[in-house]
Each structure stands twice: as C-alpha cells, then as structure tokens.
Enzyme design. Structure first.
Site, PDB file in Angstrom:
ATOM      1  N   ARG A  73       6.578  30.397 -16.667  1.00  0.00           N
ATOM      2  CA  ARG A  73       5.145  30.710 -16.845  1.00  0.00           C
ATOM      3  C   ARG A  73       4.940  31.738 -17.955  1.00  0.00           C
ATOM      4  O   ARG A  73       4.014  31.612 -18.754  1.00  0.00           O
ATOM      5  CB  ARG A  73       4.555  31.247 -15.535  1.00  0.00           C
ATOM      6  CG  ARG A  73       4.399  30.173 -14.480  1.00  0.00           C
ATOM      7  CD  ARG A  73       3.809  30.734 -13.210  1.00  0.00           C
ATOM      8  NE  ARG A  73       2.376  30.994 -13.310  1.00  0.00           N
ATOM      9  CZ  ARG A  73       1.679  31.570 -12.338  1.00  0.00           C
ATOM     10  NH1 ARG A  73       2.272  31.974 -11.234  1.00  0.00           N
ATOM     11  NH2 ARG A  73       0.387  31.764 -12.468  1.00  0.00           N
ATOM     12  N   GLN A 104      -8.418  38.088 -10.621  1.00  0.00           N
ATOM     13  CA  GLN A 104      -7.404  37.445  -9.770  1.00  0.00           C
ATOM     14  C   GLN A 104      -6.293  36.898 -10.656  1.00  0.00           C
ATOM     15  O   GLN A 104      -5.310  36.368 -10.151  1.00  0.00           O
ATOM     16  CB  GLN A 104      -8.032  36.298  -8.984  1.00  0.00           C
ATOM     17  CG  GLN A 104      -9.153  36.738  -8.069  1.00  0.00           C
ATOM     18  CD  GLN A 104      -9.987  35.544  -7.609  1.00  0.00           C
ATOM     19  OE1 GLN A 104      -9.674  34.884  -6.636  1.00  0.00           O
ATOM     20  NE2 GLN A 104     -11.057  35.262  -8.325  1.00  0.00           N
ATOM     21  N   VAL A 106      -3.187  36.599 -13.309  1.00  0.00           N
ATOM     22  CA  VAL A 106      -1.928  37.328 -13.486  1.00  0.00           C
ATOM     23  C   VAL A 106      -1.424  37.169 -14.916  1.00  0.00           C
ATOM     24  O   VAL A 106      -0.314  37.560 -15.238  1.00  0.00           O
ATOM     25  CB  VAL A 106      -0.856  36.814 -12.484  1.00  0.00           C
ATOM     26  CG1 VAL A 106      -1.260  37.105 -11.044  1.00  0.00           C
ATOM     27  CG2 VAL A 106      -0.587  35.316 -12.655  1.00  0.00           C
ATOM     28  N   ASP A 107      -2.277  36.622 -15.803  1.00  0.00           N
ATOM     29  CA  ASP A 107      -1.806  36.231 -17.138  1.00  0.00           C
ATOM     30  C   ASP A 107      -1.839  37.338 -18.181  1.00  0.00           C
ATOM     31  O   ASP A 107      -1.278  37.180 -19.269  1.00  0.00           O
ATOM     32  CB  ASP A 107      -2.591  35.008 -17.645  1.00  0.00           C
ATOM     33  CG  ASP A 107      -4.116  35.214 -17.649  1.00  0.00           C
ATOM     34  OD1 ASP A 107      -4.556  36.363 -17.852  1.00  0.00           O
ATOM     35  OD2 ASP A 107      -4.841  34.221 -17.455  1.00  0.00           O
ATOM     36  N   HIS A 122      -4.033  40.323  -7.888  1.00  0.00           N
ATOM     37  CA  HIS A 122      -2.867  39.487  -7.589  1.00  0.00           C
ATOM     38  C   HIS A 122      -1.650  39.815  -8.445  1.00  0.00           C
ATOM     39  O   HIS A 122      -0.731  39.019  -8.524  1.00  0.00           O
ATOM     40  CB  HIS A 122      -3.254  37.999  -7.730  1.00  0.00           C
ATOM     41  CG  HIS A 122      -4.285  37.561  -6.730  1.00  0.00           C
ATOM     42  ND1 HIS A 122      -5.069  36.440  -6.868  1.00  0.00           N
ATOM     43  CD2 HIS A 122      -4.663  38.122  -5.537  1.00  0.00           C
ATOM     44  CE1 HIS A 122      -5.881  36.318  -5.820  1.00  0.00           C
ATOM     45  NE2 HIS A 122      -5.663  37.332  -5.010  1.00  0.00           N
TER      46      HIS A 122
HETATM   47  P1  OAD Z   1      -9.142  28.194  -9.174  1.00  0.00           P
HETATM   48  O1  OAD Z   1      -8.225  27.289  -9.924  1.00  0.00           O
HETATM   49  O2  OAD Z   1      -9.215  28.051  -7.705  1.00  0.00           O
HETATM   50  O3  OAD Z   1     -10.620  27.957  -9.709  1.00  0.00           O
HETATM   51  C1  OAD Z   1     -10.892  27.924 -11.072  1.00  0.00           C
HETATM   52  C2  OAD Z   1     -12.395  27.897 -11.238  1.00  0.00           C
HETATM   53  O4  OAD Z   1     -12.666  27.976 -12.616  1.00  0.00           O
HETATM   54  C3  OAD Z   1     -13.079  26.618 -10.721  1.00  0.00           C
HETATM   55  O5  OAD Z   1     -14.215  26.985  -9.948  1.00  0.00           O
HETATM   56  C4  OAD Z   1     -13.497  25.903 -11.997  1.00  0.00           C
HETATM   57  O6  OAD Z   1     -14.722  25.186 -11.837  1.00  0.00           O
HETATM   58  C5  OAD Z   1     -13.687  27.065 -12.934  1.00  0.00           C
HETATM   59  N1  OAD Z   1     -13.535  26.753 -14.360  1.00  0.00           N
HETATM   60  C6  OAD Z   1     -12.804  25.788 -14.957  1.00  0.00           C
HETATM   61  N2  OAD Z   1     -12.919  25.848 -16.292  1.00  0.00           N
HETATM   62  C7  OAD Z   1     -13.733  26.885 -16.555  1.00  0.00           C
HETATM   63  C8  OAD Z   1     -14.251  27.480 -17.753  1.00  0.00           C
HETATM   64  N3  OAD Z   1     -13.927  27.018 -18.951  1.00  0.00           N
HETATM   65  N4  OAD Z   1     -15.078  28.547 -17.626  1.00  0.00           N
HETATM   66  C9  OAD Z   1     -15.409  29.033 -16.403  1.00  0.00           C
HETATM   67  N5  OAD Z   1     -14.964  28.528 -15.256  1.00  0.00           N
HETATM   68  C10 OAD Z   1     -14.134  27.463 -15.323  1.00  0.00           C
HETATM   69  O7  OAD Z   1      -8.797  29.661  -9.628  1.00  0.00           O
HETATM   70  P2  OAD Z   1      -9.112  31.040  -8.902  1.00  0.00           P
HETATM   71  O8  OAD Z   1     -10.470  31.036  -8.297  1.00  0.00           O
HETATM   72  O9  OAD Z   1      -8.767  32.109  -9.850  1.00  0.00           O
HETATM   73  O10 OAD Z   1      -3.883  33.375  -6.188  1.00  0.00           O
HETATM   74  O11 OAD Z   1      -8.038  31.017  -7.747  1.00  0.00           O
HETATM   75  C11 OAD Z   1      -7.939  32.128  -6.923  1.00  0.00           C
HETATM   76  C12 OAD Z   1      -6.514  32.361  -6.536  1.00  0.00           C
HETATM   77  O12 OAD Z   1      -5.972  31.165  -5.990  1.00  0.00           O
HETATM   78  C13 OAD Z   1      -5.578  32.673  -7.677  1.00  0.00           C
HETATM   79  O13 OAD Z   1      -5.622  34.018  -8.079  1.00  0.00           O
HETATM   80  C14 OAD Z   1      -4.247  32.330  -7.098  1.00  0.00           C
HETATM   81  C15 OAD Z   1      -4.583  31.063  -6.346  1.00  0.00           C
HETATM   82  O14 OAD Z   1      -3.933  30.929  -5.149  1.00  0.00           O
HETATM   83  C16 OAD Z   1      -2.605  33.807  -6.190  1.00  0.00           C
HETATM   84  O15 OAD Z   1      -1.777  33.361  -6.943  1.00  0.00           O
HETATM   85  C17 OAD Z   1      -2.325  34.856  -5.175  1.00  0.00           C
END
Ligand code: OAD
Length: 241
Positions: A73, A104, A106-107, A122
C-alpha cells in the site's frame, strides 16, 4: 462542474469561527486511492479480502503477511499526489480561528497538501509502532525498521485494524471539537464506520451547521443541513476560502 452552494452555507462559511472537517476515503479518490466501499471494486489483495488482511486477528496470526500488504500500500501511495480538495482543506486551517481536520484516511495526503495537526482516527500507513512500548517510527523518509530501535521488539503498522480500538484519546479530542464547532463538513465518507461517523451528529446536536460533500447519499445525508452532490476535488474548492 459548477455546483450550487446555498446563500446560507456561504453566510455560515463567512461567519464561522470554529470549523470541523471530517474526511473519508472519498477525499482521496481523485488522487487515485481506491475507496473501501462503492464503485464496485471490493478491495481484495492476493485473494484475501481487505477486512481480513487488515485485521487485528491477522496481525496476531501472521505479522509478516500484514507487513507485506502495508508495504504494498505504501508503494502504491508513494507516487500519488493530493488533489484540489486536500489543498483547499489545507488552506482553510489558516482561514478560521479554530479549525480541526479529522480524517479516517491513513494515506497521509492531507499532510502532503500542507495540513497541520491532522487528527488521524485510524492511524497512518507511513508510521510503524512498537508492539510493546508503542514507540513510533516514521517511514516516510526512512525504511521500515526490522525491530523497535528502542526495545528490540517487533513493530507493526501504526494503523487501526479491523477489530482493534482507536488510539487512546484521539476520538475524545475529535468529539470535543465537534461539540464546539459552528460549521462541520463531512467529505467523502460512507459514514457507516463508528465512532467516526458519529462526529457530525455531535456537531449537529450542539447547534452546528452540517454540510456533506459526496457523489452519493449516505446514512448521514438526512441529518445534514446541506448536501452537495459531487466529487470532493470539484466541490470543495468552490465552497470558498
Ligand atoms: P468508504 O470507502 O466506506 O466510503 C467512501 C465514500 O466516498 C463513499 O460514500 C463514496 O460515495 C464517496 N466518494 C467516492 N468518490 C468520491 C469523490 N471523488 N469525492 C467525494 N466522495 C467520494 O470510505 P470511508 O468512509 O473512509 O477503516 O471508510 C471508513 C473506514 O472504513 C475507513 O477508514 C476504513 C474502513 O474500514 C479502517 O481501516 C479502520
């Protein structure tokens, strides 16, 4: 693409003193970082689903395999750059008297765009930490240590894995900031992973104006005062400075 931003949000933005931004994987999507959910690309690595290889149970069972995945990664992330959303959010930190960025992700792309004091719920793939004494090691400039330079025990990615607790105190800090803010942005998160997804409700309950930026609706959309449908890299720069 020109998006419609309400006069109310423009006024709130102009008058806000305490601002909290919560970001998720979507803010990095336009930089080339795959999101976890949506878009049809379920993250699988070497046939192992993301939530298995990135779990606390796998770390206990096979630390070298977890490192192999995180080394991969970091290798992918190394060539990626922040996008206009990261840069605009970084500018906001000097725009408001009190500004908190909670991510949230980690990048490390917020930091690469210039954001300071990022509250990382995270963790961060560019850090390792000792499994025993918790001493941190920065891997953005130097290679991953084979063992903790301080106590000699094994090191692990400084990232919250599935089934693990958040780092002590980090969520509490973010929750306090959410309870104090007058404007809250929720950008690029599916808002289903708690406790992070609870922050906008804390802000809303405390009287803040809450605005979501996402191409899709989320479970939080109905509590938001404003939902801007679109990509972070296109929408966020239009919100203002
Ligand atoms: P998700 O992958 O669950 O959600 C990504 C969100 O970004 C979705 O609602 C998409 O609609 C939206 N999206 C996609 N492209 C986009 C763009 N260009 N601009 C704005 N939004 C866009 O990611 P997270 O909500 O971050 O945890 O997930 C939360 C946590 O779930 C992560 O931190 C990770 C994972 O388990 C850990 O690793 C502990």
């Amino acid at each position: 693409m020109q998006v419609s931003i309400s006069a109310e949000l423009r006024r709130r933005f102009a008058e806000a003193r305490r601002v909290l931004v919560l970001t998720g994987a979507g803010v990095s999507a336009e930089s080339g970082v795959p999101t976890f959910r949506g878009g049809g690309n379920t993250a699988v690595w070497k046939g192992i689903p993301f939530d298995v290889i990135s779990s606390g149970a796998m770390l206990e069972r096979n630390l070298p395999a977890v490192w192999e995945w995180f080394d991969y990664r970091r290798g992918v992330l190394a060539s990626l750059e922040p996008n206009p959303a990261h840069y605009q959010i970084a500018r906001w930190q000097d725009r408001f008297p009190d500004f908190t960025l909670v991510t949230q992700n980690v990048d490390g792309l917020h930091q690469k765009a210039g954001s300071r004091n990022v509250v990382e719920l995270h963790g961060n793939v560019w850090r390792a930490r000792c499994t025993v004494c918790r001493m941190g090691h920065d891997m953005s400039e130097s290679a991953r240590p084979d063992a903790c330079p301080s106590c000699g025990n094994s090191v692990r990615p400084d990232v919250v894995l599935f089934g693990e607790m958040l780092p002590p105190g980090v969520f509490e800090f973010a929750a306090n900031k959410a309870a104090e803010c007058d404007l809250c942005f929720v950008i690029g998160t599916s808002a289903i992973v708690y406790p992070a997804a609870g922050l906008p409700a804390i802000a809303k309950d405390a009287g803040a104006f809450v605005c979501e930026v996402n191409p899709e609706r989320t479970p939080l959309s109905s509590l938001c005062d404003e939902v801007i449908t679109g990509k972070a890299g296109e929408v966020v720069p239009q919100i203002g400075l």
